[in-house]
Design a protein around this motif. Structure first.
Motif, PDB file in Angstrom:
ATOM      1  N   ALA A   7      -1.382 -10.820 -10.780  1.00 21.91           N
ATOM      2  CA  ALA A   7      -1.485 -11.233  -9.374  1.00 21.91           C
ATOM      3  C   ALA A   7      -1.525 -10.011  -8.449  1.00 21.91           C
ATOM      4  CB  ALA A   7      -0.295 -12.125  -9.016  1.00 21.91           C
ATOM      5  N   PHE A   8      -0.682  -9.026  -8.761  1.00 19.82           N
ATOM      6  CA  PHE A   8      -0.637  -7.784  -7.983  1.00 19.82           C
ATOM      7  C   PHE A   8      -2.003  -7.101  -7.998  1.00 19.82           C
ATOM      8  CE2 PHE A   8       0.091  -3.195  -7.673  1.00 19.82           C
ATOM      9  CZ  PHE A   8       0.959  -3.089  -6.589  1.00 19.82           C
ATOM     10  N   MET A   9      -2.572  -7.008  -9.203  1.00 23.37           N
ATOM     11  CA  MET A   9      -3.854  -6.299  -9.332  1.00 23.37           C
ATOM     12  C   MET A   9      -4.970  -7.037  -8.610  1.00 23.37           C
ATOM     13  SD  MET A   9      -3.693  -4.659 -13.186  1.00 23.37           S
ATOM     14  CE  MET A   9      -5.291  -3.844 -13.068  1.00 23.37           C
ATOM     15  N   GLN A  10      -4.969  -8.357  -8.686  1.00 26.13           N
ATOM     16  CA  GLN A  10      -6.030  -9.106  -7.999  1.00 26.13           C
ATOM     17  C   GLN A  10      -5.930  -8.912  -6.492  1.00 26.13           C
ATOM     18  OE1 GLN A  10      -8.709 -10.503  -9.636  1.00 26.13           O
ATOM     19  NE2 GLN A  10      -9.381 -10.296  -7.517  1.00 26.13           N
ATOM     20  N   GLU A  11      -4.690  -8.988  -5.981  1.00 24.98           N
ATOM     21  CA  GLU A  11      -4.494  -8.844  -4.536  1.00 24.98           C
ATOM     22  C   GLU A  11      -4.968  -7.471  -4.056  1.00 24.98           C
ATOM     23  OE1 GLU A  11      -0.472  -9.489  -3.161  1.00 24.98           O
ATOM     24  OE2 GLU A  11      -0.945  -8.740  -1.135  1.00 24.98           O
ATOM     25  N   TYR A  12      -4.535  -6.416  -4.759  1.00 23.16           N
ATOM     26  CA  TYR A  12      -4.825  -5.082  -4.235  1.00 23.16           C
ATOM     27  C   TYR A  12      -6.226  -4.586  -4.581  1.00 23.16           C
ATOM     28  CZ  TYR A  12      -0.353  -5.070  -2.178  1.00 23.16           C
ATOM     29  OH  TYR A  12       0.692  -5.396  -1.364  1.00 23.16           O
ATOM     30  N   LYS A  13      -6.814  -5.188  -5.614  1.00 19.13           N
ATOM     31  CA  LYS A  13      -8.230  -4.907  -5.885  1.00 19.13           C
ATOM     32  C   LYS A  13      -9.079  -5.385  -4.700  1.00 19.13           C
ATOM     33  CE  LYS A  13     -11.445  -5.639  -9.812  1.00 19.13           C
ATOM     34  NZ  LYS A  13     -12.655  -6.195  -9.206  1.00 19.13           N
ATOM     35  N   ASP A  14      -8.789  -6.574  -4.222  1.00 15.47           N
ATOM     36  CA  ASP A  14      -9.524  -7.112  -3.064  1.00 15.47           C
ATOM     37  C   ASP A  14      -9.307  -6.246  -1.827  1.00 15.47           C
ATOM     38  OD1 ASP A  14     -10.383  -9.147  -4.667  1.00 15.47           O
ATOM     39  OD2 ASP A  14      -9.102 -10.696  -3.797  1.00 15.47           O
ATOM     40  N   VAL A  15      -8.036  -5.899  -1.578  1.00 12.44           N
ATOM     41  CA  VAL A  15      -7.707  -5.074  -0.413  1.00 12.44           C
ATOM     42  C   VAL A  15      -8.469  -3.748  -0.480  1.00 12.44           C
ATOM     43  CG1 VAL A  15      -5.845  -3.747   0.674  1.00 12.44           C
ATOM     44  CG2 VAL A  15      -5.425  -6.105  -0.071  1.00 12.44           C
ATOM     45  N   LEU A  16      -8.456  -3.135  -1.649  1.00 11.60           N
ATOM     46  CA  LEU A  16      -9.128  -1.841  -1.834  1.00 11.60           C
ATOM     47  C   LEU A  16     -10.633  -1.962  -1.629  1.00 11.60           C
ATOM     48  CD1 LEU A  16      -8.986   1.176  -2.945  1.00 11.60           C
ATOM     49  CD2 LEU A  16      -9.665   0.166  -5.127  1.00 11.60           C
ATOM     50  N   ARG A  18     -12.361  -4.183   0.012  1.00 13.70           N
ATOM     51  CA  ARG A  18     -12.696  -4.413   1.423  1.00 13.70           C
ATOM     52  C   ARG A  18     -12.602  -3.110   2.219  1.00 13.70           C
ATOM     53  NH1 ARG A  18      -9.850  -9.257   1.056  1.00 13.70           N
ATOM     54  NH2 ARG A  18      -8.016  -8.328   2.018  1.00 13.70           N
ATOM     55  N   GLU A  19     -11.555  -2.333   1.944  1.00 15.60           N
ATOM     56  CA  GLU A  19     -11.369  -1.058   2.646  1.00 15.60           C
ATOM     57  C   GLU A  19     -12.539  -0.110   2.377  1.00 15.60           C
ATOM     58  OE1 GLU A  19      -9.111  -0.162   4.745  1.00 15.60           O
ATOM     59  OE2 GLU A  19      -9.215   2.035   4.815  1.00 15.60           O
ATOM     60  N   MET A  20     -12.939  -0.026   1.115  1.00 18.34           N
ATOM     61  CA  MET A  20     -14.035   0.894   0.764  1.00 18.34           C
ATOM     62  C   MET A  20     -15.344   0.427   1.394  1.00 18.34           C
ATOM     63  SD  MET A  20     -13.227   2.238  -3.110  1.00 18.34           S
ATOM     64  CE  MET A  20     -13.621   0.699  -3.917  1.00 18.34           C
ATOM     65  N   LYS A  21     -15.567  -0.890   1.396  1.00 19.92           N
ATOM     66  CA  LYS A  21     -16.777  -1.440   2.029  1.00 19.92           C
ATOM     67  C   LYS A  21     -16.822  -1.030   3.495  1.00 19.92           C
ATOM     68  CE  LYS A  21     -19.477  -4.497   0.578  1.00 19.92           C
ATOM     69  NZ  LYS A  21     -20.801  -4.245  -0.058  1.00 19.92           N
ATOM     70  N   GLU A  22     -15.679  -1.164   4.168  1.00 19.80           N
ATOM     71  CA  GLU A  22     -15.608  -0.841   5.596  1.00 19.80           C
ATOM     72  C   GLU A  22     -15.804   0.662   5.828  1.00 19.80           C
ATOM     73  OE1 GLU A  22     -12.329  -2.860   7.552  1.00 19.80           O
ATOM     74  OE2 GLU A  22     -12.335  -1.263   9.092  1.00 19.80           O
ATOM     75  N   ALA A  71      -5.829   5.774  -1.932  1.00 20.40           N
ATOM     76  CA  ALA A  71      -6.416   5.048  -3.062  1.00 20.40           C
ATOM     77  C   ALA A  71      -7.937   4.964  -2.940  1.00 20.40           C
ATOM     78  CB  ALA A  71      -5.824   3.646  -3.149  1.00 20.40           C
ATOM     79  N   ALA A  72      -8.425   4.753  -1.713  1.00 25.60           N
ATOM     80  CA  ALA A  72      -9.875   4.696  -1.504  1.00 25.60           C
ATOM     81  C   ALA A  72     -10.497   6.059  -1.811  1.00 25.60           C
ATOM     82  CB  ALA A  72     -10.192   4.270  -0.071  1.00 25.60           C
ATOM     83  N   ALA A  73      -9.838   7.123  -1.378  1.00 29.36           N
ATOM     84  CA  ALA A  73     -10.341   8.477  -1.641  1.00 29.36           C
ATOM     85  C   ALA A  73     -10.393   8.739  -3.144  1.00 29.36           C
ATOM     86  CB  ALA A  73      -9.444   9.513  -0.957  1.00 29.36           C
ATOM     87  N   LEU A  74      -9.330   8.351  -3.823  1.00 27.99           N
ATOM     88  CA  LEU A  74      -9.230   8.513  -5.273  1.00 27.99           C
ATOM     89  C   LEU A  74     -10.357   7.764  -5.993  1.00 27.99           C
ATOM     90  CD1 LEU A  74      -7.436   9.089  -7.809  1.00 27.99           C
ATOM     91  CD2 LEU A  74      -6.031   7.139  -7.127  1.00 27.99           C
ATOM     92  N   GLU A  75     -10.603   6.546  -5.595  1.00 28.29           N
ATOM     93  CA  GLU A  75     -11.651   5.759  -6.253  1.00 28.29           C
ATOM     94  C   GLU A  75     -13.043   6.320  -5.920  1.00 28.29           C
ATOM     95  OE1 GLU A  75     -10.800   3.766  -8.512  1.00 28.29           O
ATOM     96  OE2 GLU A  75     -12.533   2.494  -8.947  1.00 28.29           O
ATOM     97  N   MET A  76     -13.197   6.884  -4.729  1.00 30.78           N
ATOM     98  CA  MET A  76     -14.477   7.545  -4.389  1.00 30.78           C
ATOM     99  C   MET A  76     -14.725   8.732  -5.314  1.00 30.78           C
ATOM    100  SD  MET A  76     -14.620   7.575  -0.235  1.00 30.78           S
ATOM    101  CE  MET A  76     -14.566   6.008   0.651  1.00 30.78           C
ATOM    102  N   ILE A  77     -13.690   9.503  -5.581  1.00 35.77           N
ATOM    103  CA  ILE A  77     -13.843  10.673  -6.449  1.00 35.77           C
ATOM    104  C   ILE A  77     -14.112  10.234  -7.889  1.00 35.77           C
ATOM    105  CG2 ILE A  77     -12.605  12.647  -7.452  1.00 35.77           C
ATOM    106  CD1 ILE A  77     -12.192  13.600  -4.801  1.00 35.77           C
TER     107      ILE A  77
END
Lengths: 294, 294
Positions: A7-16, A18-22, A71-77
């Protein structure tokens, strides 16, 4: 995967996501460049690195969203590294998670530039965030550059390319993986611990935890290349063996590799207990990494 | 080039090159990666960007060496962009300043990685410097990422590639050059002004100065591709015309391009006078940029 972590991963995957899209939408840049960046950023995966960052914050009782920019920066790299690794002059891969690789869709020049843009933008995202003090920003940027640059991921990738043509020792193999994969996984945990206000002793234990999950991650990667499902992985299996690449199963036998994997998973869990934090999610993440099938 | 600027440039070129050599030597990284990074970093040139940074510090009476880490980072980013621009899938150049390009010496994969490593290390160098406050580091990193990333240089490079196949308007050509070359030149000046403690009004005038020298630089680049000496430039001339590339002389005639160049040089000098600093070196740099032959 247990219910809590799932549940934690699903919630924060979505949050992440959306943030990266924005973050991409807001860029003042040529639209084809934004499309190429977004294409690979949204290509999915379990977002293991951001999850480690979020879960580390949670283990201190902090709001995981505090870590969103980092986290967004990390995933971008991480994403830039996949784009460049897939290029014809590198691994020359046509598929990534079952989708055409970036250069197959946008061409080689645009793929190189999309990677360069994601790498650069990652540092901009941390520097521009409203969530962190200047001191934390500087430390996050310093650690991220160390983990991703010549002393970390890029160094590991270079050693990996050099090592392709020879039989490696276990030490050489560990050097490659520690740098190519381990450093950025370690950063994920350390960034979360920093932002949560961990003390020096806790940071040292988190560093141990991160070191062991990094190696566990890579050993499982090598095992999956032999025993994994092409459908689940979204890529061909058996390529390491076909390319005569040094791997853990090749060096240690499959049984030896699995023993080594279990050893690192146990060491990761032991280190975690020493942090004296509420580490249920991070413990489950060890299992997830050690038993993942994709 | 007048005596004062000439002596200043020789002194700080040496200081910069020694600093960069040491920064690479100190890296814990595979030796072939360090060699590839060093090869392009030491390939010379006048180091215009670092000189703008040093000269801006000098115009406030500050010690130019204060800017050393920022200048090294800046030159690393400029150098990575040249390595990636020269790649076969980009401009496919075999020579740069009369020397074989990075991928001709080290191969394409190593050249991509050397570029990635220089880009990442640049941010590490600023973050790790002992010379700046955390606040200054964050601003330097934010401005550098803006200037070099999707909203700056990489965006300009993408637009340039897209524009190669069509005839551009003057506005489109200015957009490309403002981003591809202008942003990093502007950063050079702004970073120096920030570190020197410039006030908001001075920063605005320095921004104007930087904008105009950026365009002057690019117009002269286009002029040199028609009228320049292959020997001095260390590369073939006439390639823009052969590739039917939109250039200032092509859009404005050679006479029109030279008028435009003079206009930007004058505007740069006028902006400089408004900063009320001791700007002799920066004034001379305008002449150098507008009349350079390499």
């Amino acid at each position: 995967m247990a219910g809590t972590l799932s549940a934690f991963m699903q919630e924060y995957k979505d949050v992440l996501e959306r943030e990266m899209k924005e973050l991409i939408t807001n860029l003042q840049a040529p639209s084809v460049l934004k499309k190429a960046m977004d294409y690979s950023l949204q290509a999915g995966g379990k977002r293991i690195r951001p999850m480690l960052l979020f879960a580390t914050l949670a283990s201190f009782g902090k709001n995981p969203r505090t870590g969103l920019a980092a986290a967004a920066a990390l995933e971008m790299i991480h994403t830039y590294s996949l784009i460049h690794d897939d290029l014809p002059s590198m691994d020359d891969d046509d598929l990534r998670r079952g989708q055409p690789t970036n250069h197959k869709v946008f061409g080689e020049a645009a793929a190189i530039l999309a990677g360069d843009a994601l790498l650069t933008y990652a540092f901009q995202v941390i520097a521009q965030s409203n969530s962190y003090s200047s001191e934390h920003k500087v430390t996050l940027i310093e650690w991220l550059a160390e983990a991703a640059g010549p002393e970390g991921m890029v160094g590991g990738q270079m050693a990996d390319i050099e090592g392709e043509t020879k039989k490696l020792t276990l030490d050489e193999l560990e050097y490659i993986h520690k740098n190519k994969t381990g450093c950025l996984l370690a950063y994920s945990v350390m960034a979360g611990a920093l932002l949560a206000g961990a003390n020096e002793e806790q940071l040292a234990h988190f560093r141990q935890y991160a070191f062991h999950i990094g190696l566990a991650f890579q050993i499982q990667d090598d095992i999956l290349d032999v025993e994994g499902s092409e459908e689940k992985l979204g890529k061909r299996v058996g390529s390491d063996s076909a390319n005569h690449k040094s791997t853990y199963p090749a060096l240690l036998t499959m049984e030896g590799a699995k023993k080594q994997l279990a050893k690192h998973a146990e060491a990761a869990q032991a280190a975690l207990l020493q942090t004296h934090t509420d580490s249920a999610l991070l413990l489950e993440l060890v299992d997830l990494i050690a038993t993942r099938d994709q």
